[in-house]
Scaffold this motif. Structure first.
Motif, PDB file in Angstrom:
ATOM      1  N   PHE A  19       0.858  -1.185   0.000  1.00 39.99           N
ATOM      2  CA  PHE A  19       0.000   0.000   0.000  1.00 39.99           C
ATOM      3  C   PHE A  19       0.891   1.232   0.000  1.00 39.99           C
ATOM      4  CE2 PHE A  19      -2.737   3.319   1.539  1.00 39.99           C
ATOM      5  CZ  PHE A  19      -3.957   3.028   0.945  1.00 39.99           C
ATOM      6  N   SER A  20       0.548   2.179  -0.868  1.00 45.21           N
ATOM      7  CA  SER A  20       1.358   3.393  -0.975  1.00 45.21           C
ATOM      8  C   SER A  20       0.456   4.617  -1.100  1.00 45.21           C
ATOM      9  CB  SER A  20       2.266   3.299  -2.211  1.00 45.21           C
ATOM     10  OG  SER A  20       3.020   4.472  -2.338  1.00 45.21           O
ATOM     11  N   ARG A  21       0.729   5.593  -0.252  1.00 47.79           N
ATOM     12  CA  ARG A  21       0.063   6.888  -0.319  1.00 47.79           C
ATOM     13  C   ARG A  21       0.938   7.877   0.427  1.00 47.79           C
ATOM     14  NH1 ARG A  21      -6.115   7.142   1.388  1.00 47.79           N
ATOM     15  NH2 ARG A  21      -5.403   8.523   3.024  1.00 47.79           N
ATOM     16  N   ASP A  22       1.118   9.056  -0.105  1.00 48.09           N
ATOM     17  CA  ASP A  22       2.058  10.035   0.453  1.00 48.09           C
ATOM     18  C   ASP A  22       1.627  10.650   1.783  1.00 48.09           C
ATOM     19  OD1 ASP A  22       3.676   9.648  -1.753  1.00 48.09           O
ATOM     20  OD2 ASP A  22       2.904  11.398  -2.821  1.00 48.09           O
ATOM     21  N   ASP A  23       0.351  10.643   2.083  1.00 45.09           N
ATOM     22  CA  ASP A  23      -0.148  11.380   3.246  1.00 45.09           C
ATOM     23  C   ASP A  23      -0.345  10.532   4.499  1.00 45.09           C
ATOM     24  OD1 ASP A  23      -2.240   9.984   2.043  1.00 45.09           O
ATOM     25  OD2 ASP A  23      -3.743  11.446   2.678  1.00 45.09           O
ATOM     26  N   ILE A  24       0.230   9.326   4.548  1.00 44.46           N
ATOM     27  CA  ILE A  24       0.050   8.477   5.722  1.00 44.46           C
ATOM     28  C   ILE A  24       1.387   8.095   6.345  1.00 44.46           C
ATOM     29  CG2 ILE A  24      -2.200   7.525   5.100  1.00 44.46           C
ATOM     30  CD1 ILE A  24      -0.747   5.136   3.910  1.00 44.46           C
ATOM     31  N   LYS A  25       1.337   7.787   7.642  1.00 45.40           N
ATOM     32  CA  LYS A  25       2.562   7.443   8.379  1.00 45.40           C
ATOM     33  C   LYS A  25       2.627   5.963   8.752  1.00 45.40           C
ATOM     34  CE  LYS A  25       3.502  11.933  10.456  1.00 45.40           C
ATOM     35  NZ  LYS A  25       2.673  12.866   9.809  1.00 45.40           N
ATOM     36  N   SER A  26       1.470   5.281   8.817  1.00 45.01           N
ATOM     37  CA  SER A  26       1.483   3.856   9.173  1.00 45.01           C
ATOM     38  C   SER A  26       0.337   3.137   8.474  1.00 45.01           C
ATOM     39  CB  SER A  26       1.373   3.657  10.684  1.00 45.01           C
ATOM     40  OG  SER A  26       0.083   4.003  11.141  1.00 45.01           O
ATOM     41  N   VAL A  27       0.574   1.861   8.182  1.00 46.77           N
ATOM     42  CA  VAL A  27      -0.442   1.013   7.564  1.00 46.77           C
ATOM     43  C   VAL A  27      -0.429  -0.329   8.281  1.00 46.77           C
ATOM     44  CG1 VAL A  27      -1.222  -0.140   5.458  1.00 46.77           C
ATOM     45  CG2 VAL A  27      -0.152   2.114   5.302  1.00 46.77           C
ATOM     46  N   GLU A  28      -1.637  -0.824   8.588  1.00 43.45           N
ATOM     47  CA  GLU A  28      -1.795  -2.145   9.176  1.00 43.45           C
ATOM     48  C   GLU A  28      -2.737  -2.952   8.292  1.00 43.45           C
ATOM     49  OE1 GLU A  28      -1.958  -1.920  13.777  1.00 43.45           O
ATOM     50  OE2 GLU A  28      -2.708  -0.017  12.999  1.00 43.45           O
ATOM     51  N   ASN A  42       5.534  -3.002   7.164  1.00 51.58           N
ATOM     52  CA  ASN A  42       6.797  -2.273   7.177  1.00 51.58           C
ATOM     53  C   ASN A  42       6.874  -1.296   6.018  1.00 51.58           C
ATOM     54  OD1 ASN A  42       7.844  -3.666   9.434  1.00 51.58           O
ATOM     55  ND2 ASN A  42       8.377  -5.384   8.115  1.00 51.58           N
ATOM     56  N   TYR A  43       7.431  -0.123   6.292  1.00 59.44           N
ATOM     57  CA  TYR A  43       7.630   0.869   5.239  1.00 59.44           C
ATOM     58  C   TYR A  43       8.975   0.615   4.572  1.00 59.44           C
ATOM     59  CZ  TYR A  43       7.929   5.258   2.733  1.00 59.44           C
ATOM     60  OH  TYR A  43       8.033   6.204   1.740  1.00 59.44           O
ATOM     61  N   VAL A  44       8.962   0.462   3.267  1.00 60.03           N
ATOM     62  CA  VAL A  44      10.179   0.254   2.494  1.00 60.03           C
ATOM     63  C   VAL A  44      10.510   1.576   1.823  1.00 60.03           C
ATOM     64  CG1 VAL A  44      11.286  -1.102   0.683  1.00 60.03           C
ATOM     65  CG2 VAL A  44       9.529  -2.150   2.130  1.00 60.03           C
ATOM     66  N   LYS A  48       9.106   3.382  -1.428  1.00 57.18           N
ATOM     67  CA  LYS A  48       8.055   4.280  -0.944  1.00 57.18           C
ATOM     68  C   LYS A  48       6.716   3.552  -0.832  1.00 57.18           C
ATOM     69  CE  LYS A  48      10.285   8.419  -2.670  1.00 57.18           C
ATOM     70  NZ  LYS A  48      10.194   9.596  -3.504  1.00 57.18           N
ATOM     71  N   VAL A  49       6.759   2.369  -0.177  1.00 60.01           N
ATOM     72  CA  VAL A  49       5.564   1.541  -0.053  1.00 60.01           C
ATOM     73  C   VAL A  49       5.574   0.813   1.287  1.00 60.01           C
ATOM     74  CG1 VAL A  49       6.594  -0.491  -1.156  1.00 60.01           C
ATOM     75  CG2 VAL A  49       4.152  -0.137  -1.326  1.00 60.01           C
ATOM     76  N   PHE A  50       4.378   0.584   1.831  1.00 59.54           N
ATOM     77  CA  PHE A  50       4.219  -0.268   3.000  1.00 59.54           C
ATOM     78  C   PHE A  50       4.010  -1.680   2.474  1.00 59.54           C
ATOM     79  CE2 PHE A  50       3.081   3.900   4.531  1.00 59.54           C
ATOM     80  CZ  PHE A  50       3.625   3.933   5.798  1.00 59.54           C
ATOM     81  N   ARG A  51       4.702  -2.663   3.084  1.00 56.61           N
ATOM     82  CA  ARG A  51       4.678  -4.020   2.533  1.00 56.61           C
ATOM     83  C   ARG A  51       4.714  -5.059   3.646  1.00 56.61           C
ATOM     84  NH1 ARG A  51       9.301  -4.053  -1.040  1.00 56.61           N
ATOM     85  NH2 ARG A  51       7.922  -3.156  -2.583  1.00 56.61           N
ATOM     86  N   THR A  52       3.988  -6.159   3.416  1.00 50.10           N
ATOM     87  CA  THR A  52       4.066  -7.324   4.288  1.00 50.10           C
ATOM     88  C   THR A  52       3.701  -8.562   3.472  1.00 50.10           C
ATOM     89  OG1 THR A  52       3.535  -8.180   6.490  1.00 50.10           O
ATOM     90  CG2 THR A  52       1.691  -7.335   5.193  1.00 50.10           C
ATOM     91  N   LYS A  53       4.209  -9.710   3.910  1.00 52.04           N
ATOM     92  CA  LYS A  53       3.921 -10.978   3.238  1.00 52.04           C
ATOM     93  C   LYS A  53       3.140 -11.874   4.184  1.00 52.04           C
ATOM     94  CE  LYS A  53       7.994 -10.857   0.311  1.00 52.04           C
ATOM     95  NZ  LYS A  53       9.195 -11.557  -0.146  1.00 52.04           N
ATOM     96  N   VAL A  54       2.167 -12.587   3.612  1.00 57.16           N
ATOM     97  CA  VAL A  54       1.335 -13.509   4.379  1.00 57.16           C
ATOM     98  C   VAL A  54       1.190 -14.797   3.575  1.00 57.16           C
ATOM     99  CG1 VAL A  54      -0.937 -13.884   5.420  1.00 57.16           C
ATOM    100  CG2 VAL A  54       0.043 -11.587   5.384  1.00 57.16           C
ATOM    101  N   ARG A  55       1.343 -15.927   4.246  1.00 60.25           N
ATOM    102  CA  ARG A  55       1.105 -17.219   3.588  1.00 60.25           C
ATOM    103  C   ARG A  55      -0.335 -17.623   3.836  1.00 60.25           C
ATOM    104  NH1 ARG A  55       6.232 -20.981   2.827  1.00 60.25           N
ATOM    105  NH2 ARG A  55       7.622 -19.344   2.092  1.00 60.25           N
ATOM    106  N   LEU A  56      -1.041 -17.920   2.745  1.00 59.60           N
ATOM    107  CA  LEU A  56      -2.450 -18.269   2.811  1.00 59.60           C
ATOM    108  C   LEU A  56      -2.691 -19.593   2.098  1.00 59.60           C
ATOM    109  CD1 LEU A  56      -3.912 -14.765   1.874  1.00 59.60           C
ATOM    110  CD2 LEU A  56      -3.755 -15.769   4.156  1.00 59.60           C
TER     111      LEU A  56
END
Length: 100
Positions: A19-28, A42-44, A48-56
């Motif tokens: 998820f990426s947007r310039d006006d935010i500080k945290s993403v869950e 985590n912010y990379v 310039k993106v918030f990223r996480t990996k999930v096994r489904l």
């Protein structure tokens, strides 16, 4: 954005949520796969993106949303689908099928 990696010998898929947007500080990330308990992404800085990996589990479908700055719910701009929820809005959907 969703990226999916499928394993030949496992009955699961690794889904990368971004998820990426310039006006935010945290993403869950919260969804049916984690009982809607927000998980910090985590912010990379380089990307310039918030990223996480999930096994489904493979061949499954899950609803999910992003929680921005701990207060605003947002859908994935490129989810596999969107479905109505009980709050009068929509949830994002991720499908773990190779054709999705």
């Amino acid at each position: 954005m969703l990226k999916k990696k499928f394993f030949k010998t496992k009955s699961e898929a690794e889904v990368t949520f971004e998820f990426s947007r310039d006006d935010i500080k945290s993403v869950e990330l919260a969804g049916e796969f984690n009982e809607w308990h927000p998980r910090k992404m985590n912010y990379v800085k380089k990307d310039k993106v918030f990223r996480t990996k999930v096994r489904l589990p493979k061949d499954s479908t899950f609803r999910f949303k992003y929680l921005l700055d701990g207060e605003t719910w947002e859908n994935d701009y490129k989810a596999d689908a969107y479905v109505p929820n009980t709050f009068g809005t929509e949830d994002s959907v991720v499908t773990t099928r190779k054709s999705a």
